[in-house]
Scaffold this motif. Structure first.
Motif, mmCIF file in Angstrom:
data_model
loop_
_atom_site.group_PDB
_atom_site.id
_atom_site.type_symbol
_atom_site.label_atom_id
_atom_site.label_comp_id
_atom_site.label_asym_id
_atom_site.label_seq_id
_atom_site.Cartn_x
_atom_site.Cartn_y
_atom_site.Cartn_z
ATOM 1 N N LEU A 126 0.821 -1.269 -0.019
ATOM 2 C CA LEU A 126 0.042 -0.176 -0.123
ATOM 3 C C LEU A 126 0.880 1.244 0.204
ATOM 4 C CD1 LEU A 126 -3.054 0.489 0.097
ATOM 5 C CD2 LEU A 126 -2.896 0.633 2.550
ATOM 6 N N ARG A 127 0.511 2.393 -0.669
ATOM 7 C CA ARG A 127 1.084 3.606 -0.717
ATOM 8 C C ARG A 127 0.234 4.474 -0.215
ATOM 9 N NH1 ARG A 127 3.269 7.484 -5.777
ATOM 10 N NH2 ARG A 127 5.376 7.782 -5.010
ATOM 11 N N LEU A 128 0.823 5.267 0.778
ATOM 12 C CA LEU A 128 0.143 6.317 1.578
ATOM 13 C C LEU A 128 0.799 7.722 0.956
ATOM 14 C CD1 LEU A 128 -0.079 5.457 5.300
ATOM 15 C CD2 LEU A 128 -1.619 4.641 3.188
ATOM 16 N N SER A 129 -0.087 8.623 0.944
ATOM 17 C CA SER A 129 0.506 10.157 0.496
ATOM 18 C C SER A 129 -0.049 10.992 1.386
ATOM 19 C CB SER A 129 0.059 10.349 -0.909
ATOM 20 O OG SER A 129 0.507 9.617 -2.103
ATOM 21 N N CYS A 130 0.918 11.902 1.448
ATOM 22 C CA CYS A 130 0.514 13.144 2.550
ATOM 23 C C CYS A 130 0.538 14.556 1.659
ATOM 24 C CB CYS A 130 1.222 13.013 3.759
ATOM 25 S SG CYS A 130 1.207 14.613 4.926
ATOM 26 N N ALA A 131 -0.190 15.169 1.429
ATOM 27 C CA ALA A 131 -0.172 16.318 0.597
ATOM 28 C C ALA A 131 -0.205 17.587 1.590
ATOM 29 C CB ALA A 131 -1.233 16.486 -0.350
ATOM 30 N N ALA A 132 0.811 18.482 1.342
ATOM 31 C CA ALA A 132 0.559 19.725 2.335
ATOM 32 C C ALA A 132 0.165 20.966 1.467
ATOM 33 C CB ALA A 132 2.071 19.870 2.648
ATOM 34 N N SER A 133 -0.367 21.729 2.037
ATOM 35 C CA SER A 133 -0.630 22.989 1.714
ATOM 36 C C SER A 133 -0.531 24.318 2.653
ATOM 37 C CB SER A 133 -2.261 23.015 1.133
ATOM 38 O OG SER A 133 -2.998 22.865 2.208
ATOM 39 N N GLY A 134 -0.479 25.471 2.242
ATOM 40 C CA GLY A 134 -0.479 26.485 3.002
ATOM 41 C C GLY A 134 0.877 26.996 3.172
ATOM 42 N N ARG A 135 1.874 26.068 3.306
ATOM 43 C CA ARG A 135 3.259 26.449 3.056
ATOM 44 C C ARG A 135 4.236 25.286 2.920
ATOM 45 N NH1 ARG A 135 6.307 28.710 9.032
ATOM 46 N NH2 ARG A 135 8.408 28.804 8.006
ATOM 47 N N ALA A 136 5.238 25.644 2.252
ATOM 48 C CA ALA A 136 6.109 24.551 1.409
ATOM 49 C C ALA A 136 6.749 23.910 2.543
ATOM 50 C CB ALA A 136 7.058 25.406 0.656
ATOM 51 N N LEU A 137 6.946 22.594 2.116
ATOM 52 C CA LEU A 137 7.300 21.658 3.255
ATOM 53 C C LEU A 137 9.072 21.257 3.212
ATOM 54 C CD1 LEU A 137 5.111 18.545 2.884
ATOM 55 C CD2 LEU A 137 5.054 19.951 4.631
ATOM 56 N N TYR B 128 -0.773 8.590 10.430
ATOM 57 C CA TYR B 128 -0.628 10.344 10.370
ATOM 58 C C TYR B 128 0.523 10.587 9.869
ATOM 59 C CZ TYR B 128 -4.420 9.427 14.069
ATOM 60 O OH TYR B 128 -5.556 9.177 14.725
ATOM 61 N N CYS B 129 0.596 11.614 9.191
ATOM 62 C CA CYS B 129 1.559 12.220 8.646
ATOM 63 C C CYS B 129 1.896 13.700 9.551
ATOM 64 C CB CYS B 129 1.307 12.732 7.146
ATOM 65 S SG CYS B 129 2.438 13.902 6.517
ATOM 66 N N ALA B 130 3.043 13.832 9.624
ATOM 67 C CA ALA B 130 3.505 14.823 10.693
ATOM 68 C C ALA B 130 4.627 15.765 10.169
ATOM 69 C CB ALA B 130 3.904 14.427 12.032
ATOM 70 N N ALA B 131 4.653 17.199 10.274
ATOM 71 C CA ALA B 131 5.482 17.884 9.811
ATOM 72 C C ALA B 131 5.953 18.986 10.788
ATOM 73 C CB ALA B 131 4.831 18.618 8.287
ATOM 74 N N GLY B 132 6.987 19.581 10.415
ATOM 75 C CA GLY B 132 7.332 20.727 11.601
ATOM 76 C C GLY B 132 8.538 20.611 12.337
#
Length: 123
Positions: free
Chosen positions: A18-29, A95-99
């Protein structure tokens, strides 16, 4: 602010992929390390894997090492989790996490979280 949206979850057979994706918006990752965590029913959220902002370094939990691969495409503001050889113990909400500014397993160091995508493995 960063908004994260995971997709790609679903029902899979043991041994499947399975392949999960996490798309971000609002600010570049591109300036953030990214991570994937998961939480199964009745269990605490646990670290799965992480990748540096450049994609040059990754780190995996022992439970998924050799089976899962994290990658990112900063041009598309997207992070991926390729899951192979799925096991019955893998089902969870992912869950995808950033920051974070570093490669870390500590959930407290990630400022942004997606809503999660459910992965279920049929027995």
């Amino acid at each position: 602010q960063v908004q994260l949206v995971e997709s790609g979850g679903g029902l899979m057979q043991p041994g499947g992929s399975l392949r999960l994706s996490c798309a971000a918006s609002g600010r570049a990752l591109r300036s953030y390390a990214m991570g994937w965590f998961r939480q199964a029913p009745g269990k605490e959220r646990e670290f799965v894997c992480a990748i540096t902002w450049s994609g040059g370094s990754t780190y995996y939990a022992d439970s998924v090492k050799g089976r899962f691969t994290i990658s990112r495409d900063n041009a598309k503001n997207t992070v991926y989790l390729q899951m192979n050889s799925l096991k019955p113990e893998d089902p969870a909400v992912y869950y995808c996490a950033a920051g974070s500014d570093r490669l870390t397993t500590d959930a407290r160091l990630y400022n942004y979280w997606g809503q999660g995508t459910q992965v279920t493995v049929s027995s």
